[in-house]
Write a protein that holds these residues in place. Structure first.
Motif, PDB file in Angstrom:
ATOM      1  N   ARG A  26       0.839  -1.200   0.000  1.00 46.90           N
ATOM      2  CA  ARG A  26       0.000   0.000   0.000  1.00 46.90           C
ATOM      3  C   ARG A  26       0.874   1.250   0.000  1.00 46.90           C
ATOM      4  O   ARG A  26       1.837   1.352   0.772  1.00 46.90           O
ATOM      5  CB  ARG A  26      -0.879   0.008   1.239  1.00 46.90           C
ATOM      6  CG  ARG A  26      -1.703   1.256   1.388  1.00 46.90           C
ATOM      7  CD  ARG A  26      -2.489   1.248   2.675  1.00 46.90           C
ATOM      8  NE  ARG A  26      -3.225   2.492   2.843  1.00 46.90           N
ATOM      9  CZ  ARG A  26      -3.866   2.831   3.945  1.00 46.90           C
ATOM     10  NH1 ARG A  26      -3.881   2.001   4.967  1.00 46.90           N
ATOM     11  NH2 ARG A  26      -4.491   3.981   4.015  1.00 46.90           N
ATOM     12  N   PHE A  27       0.520   2.209  -0.858  1.00 46.57           N
ATOM     13  CA  PHE A  27       1.092   3.553  -0.825  1.00 46.57           C
ATOM     14  C   PHE A  27       0.068   4.444  -0.137  1.00 46.57           C
ATOM     15  O   PHE A  27      -1.121   4.398  -0.456  1.00 46.57           O
ATOM     16  CB  PHE A  27       1.365   4.071  -2.244  1.00 46.57           C
ATOM     17  CG  PHE A  27       2.421   3.274  -2.970  1.00 46.57           C
ATOM     18  CD1 PHE A  27       3.763   3.464  -2.684  1.00 46.57           C
ATOM     19  CD2 PHE A  27       2.068   2.347  -3.929  1.00 46.57           C
ATOM     20  CE1 PHE A  27       4.740   2.725  -3.345  1.00 46.57           C
ATOM     21  CE2 PHE A  27       3.031   1.611  -4.594  1.00 46.57           C
ATOM     22  CZ  PHE A  27       4.372   1.805  -4.306  1.00 46.57           C
ATOM     23  N   PHE A  51      -8.480  -2.709   1.491  1.00 48.10           N
ATOM     24  CA  PHE A  51      -9.809  -2.608   2.075  1.00 48.10           C
ATOM     25  C   PHE A  51     -10.765  -1.974   1.068  1.00 48.10           C
ATOM     26  O   PHE A  51     -11.762  -2.560   0.696  1.00 48.10           O
ATOM     27  CB  PHE A  51      -9.758  -1.812   3.383  1.00 48.10           C
ATOM     28  CG  PHE A  51     -11.100  -1.579   4.009  1.00 48.10           C
ATOM     29  CD1 PHE A  51     -11.841  -2.637   4.507  1.00 48.10           C
ATOM     30  CD2 PHE A  51     -11.621  -0.308   4.091  1.00 48.10           C
ATOM     31  CE1 PHE A  51     -13.101  -2.428   5.072  1.00 48.10           C
ATOM     32  CE2 PHE A  51     -12.864  -0.088   4.659  1.00 48.10           C
ATOM     33  CZ  PHE A  51     -13.608  -1.141   5.147  1.00 48.10           C
ATOM     34  N   GLU A  52     -10.432  -0.731   0.642  1.00 50.13           N
ATOM     35  CA  GLU A  52     -11.197  -0.027  -0.388  1.00 50.13           C
ATOM     36  C   GLU A  52     -10.221   0.613  -1.369  1.00 50.13           C
ATOM     37  O   GLU A  52     -10.087   1.835  -1.422  1.00 50.13           O
ATOM     38  CB  GLU A  52     -12.100   1.041   0.231  1.00 50.13           C
ATOM     39  CG  GLU A  52     -13.233   0.478   1.059  1.00 50.13           C
ATOM     40  CD  GLU A  52     -14.136   1.551   1.648  1.00 50.13           C
ATOM     41  OE1 GLU A  52     -13.661   2.676   1.910  1.00 50.13           O
ATOM     42  OE2 GLU A  52     -15.324   1.260   1.841  1.00 50.13           O
ATOM     43  N   PRO A  53      -9.532  -0.217  -2.165  1.00 49.87           N
ATOM     44  CA  PRO A  53      -8.534   0.350  -3.079  1.00 49.87           C
ATOM     45  C   PRO A  53      -9.196   1.166  -4.191  1.00 49.87           C
ATOM     46  O   PRO A  53     -10.205   0.753  -4.756  1.00 49.87           O
ATOM     47  CB  PRO A  53      -7.820  -0.882  -3.631  1.00 49.87           C
ATOM     48  CG  PRO A  53      -8.807  -1.986  -3.503  1.00 49.87           C
ATOM     49  CD  PRO A  53      -9.627  -1.669  -2.278  1.00 49.87           C
ATOM     50  N   VAL A  54      -8.607   2.312  -4.458  1.00 53.41           N
ATOM     51  CA  VAL A  54      -9.104   3.168  -5.532  1.00 53.41           C
ATOM     52  C   VAL A  54      -8.322   2.918  -6.818  1.00 53.41           C
ATOM     53  O   VAL A  54      -8.830   3.151  -7.904  1.00 53.41           O
ATOM     54  CB  VAL A  54      -9.086   4.654  -5.111  1.00 53.41           C
ATOM     55  CG1 VAL A  54      -7.668   5.160  -4.938  1.00 53.41           C
ATOM     56  CG2 VAL A  54      -9.843   5.512  -6.082  1.00 53.41           C
ATOM     57  N   PHE A  65      -1.187  -0.903  -4.357  1.00 50.64           N
ATOM     58  CA  PHE A  65      -2.480  -0.227  -4.341  1.00 50.64           C
ATOM     59  C   PHE A  65      -2.457   1.060  -3.524  1.00 50.64           C
ATOM     60  O   PHE A  65      -1.547   1.303  -2.730  1.00 50.64           O
ATOM     61  CB  PHE A  65      -3.565  -1.170  -3.812  1.00 50.64           C
ATOM     62  CG  PHE A  65      -3.437  -1.511  -2.353  1.00 50.64           C
ATOM     63  CD1 PHE A  65      -4.192  -0.848  -1.405  1.00 50.64           C
ATOM     64  CD2 PHE A  65      -2.574  -2.522  -1.922  1.00 50.64           C
ATOM     65  CE1 PHE A  65      -4.093  -1.177  -0.052  1.00 50.64           C
ATOM     66  CE2 PHE A  65      -2.465  -2.859  -0.582  1.00 50.64           C
ATOM     67  CZ  PHE A  65      -3.225  -2.176   0.353  1.00 50.64           C
ATOM     68  N   ILE A  66      -3.492   1.853  -3.751  1.00 47.04           N
ATOM     69  CA  ILE A  66      -3.758   3.077  -2.993  1.00 47.04           C
ATOM     70  C   ILE A  66      -5.202   2.981  -2.518  1.00 47.04           C
ATOM     71  O   ILE A  66      -6.107   2.681  -3.306  1.00 47.04           O
ATOM     72  CB  ILE A  66      -3.562   4.335  -3.861  1.00 47.04           C
ATOM     73  CG1 ILE A  66      -2.102   4.437  -4.329  1.00 47.04           C
ATOM     74  CG2 ILE A  66      -3.993   5.596  -3.108  1.00 47.04           C
ATOM     75  CD1 ILE A  66      -1.878   5.439  -5.442  1.00 47.04           C
ATOM     76  N   GLU A  67      -5.421   3.227  -1.252  1.00 44.91           N
ATOM     77  CA  GLU A  67      -6.763   3.180  -0.684  1.00 44.91           C
ATOM     78  C   GLU A  67      -7.529   4.462  -0.995  1.00 44.91           C
ATOM     79  O   GLU A  67      -6.939   5.540  -1.156  1.00 44.91           O
ATOM     80  CB  GLU A  67      -6.694   2.994   0.841  1.00 44.91           C
ATOM     81  CG  GLU A  67      -6.287   1.623   1.282  1.00 44.91           C
ATOM     82  CD  GLU A  67      -7.384   0.578   1.083  1.00 44.91           C
ATOM     83  OE1 GLU A  67      -8.575   0.940   0.933  1.00 44.91           O
ATOM     84  OE2 GLU A  67      -7.034  -0.615   1.078  1.00 44.91           O
TER      85      GLU A  67
END
Length: 97
Positions: A26-27, A51-54, A65-67
């Motif tokens: 995660r970034f 959890f809720e990656p955009v 990924f980025i949340e």
């Protein structure tokens, strides 16, 4: 918004963070440090579960990924992850999509 990971960055993650197939990186926005796009914040990264990656990108069998909660930090910029070989650390570049 997209994420681009260079081959050198993948090697860095393998050597420095000992990532392996199935890992997720995660970034995220963190308070403090410096960034060319958000004053008073900088980019962090960690092994984490989405959890809720955009935005996501899979390189081999590793997911980056980025949340959604951190989307504001990127302000519509794509993230390019490479390595600064002089410092032997990750280097981030942001380009407006």
């Amino acid at each position: 918004m997209r994420i681009f990971i260079s081959d050198d960055a993948v090697k860095w993650f393998q050597e420095e963070m000992e990532i392996s197939n199935g890992d997720t990186i995660r970034f995220y926005a963190r308070y403090g440090g410096s960034s060319p796009i958000q004053q008073g914040f900088s980019l962090g990264m960690t092994k984490d579960t989405p959890f809720e990656p955009v935005v996501t990108v899979k390189v081999g069998e590793v997911l980056f990924f980025i949340e959604e909660v951190d989307e504001w930090y990127f302000d519509g910029h794509d993230l390019y992850v490479d390595v600064d070989h002089k410092l032997d650390e990750l280097a981030y570049t942001y380009k407006k999509a």
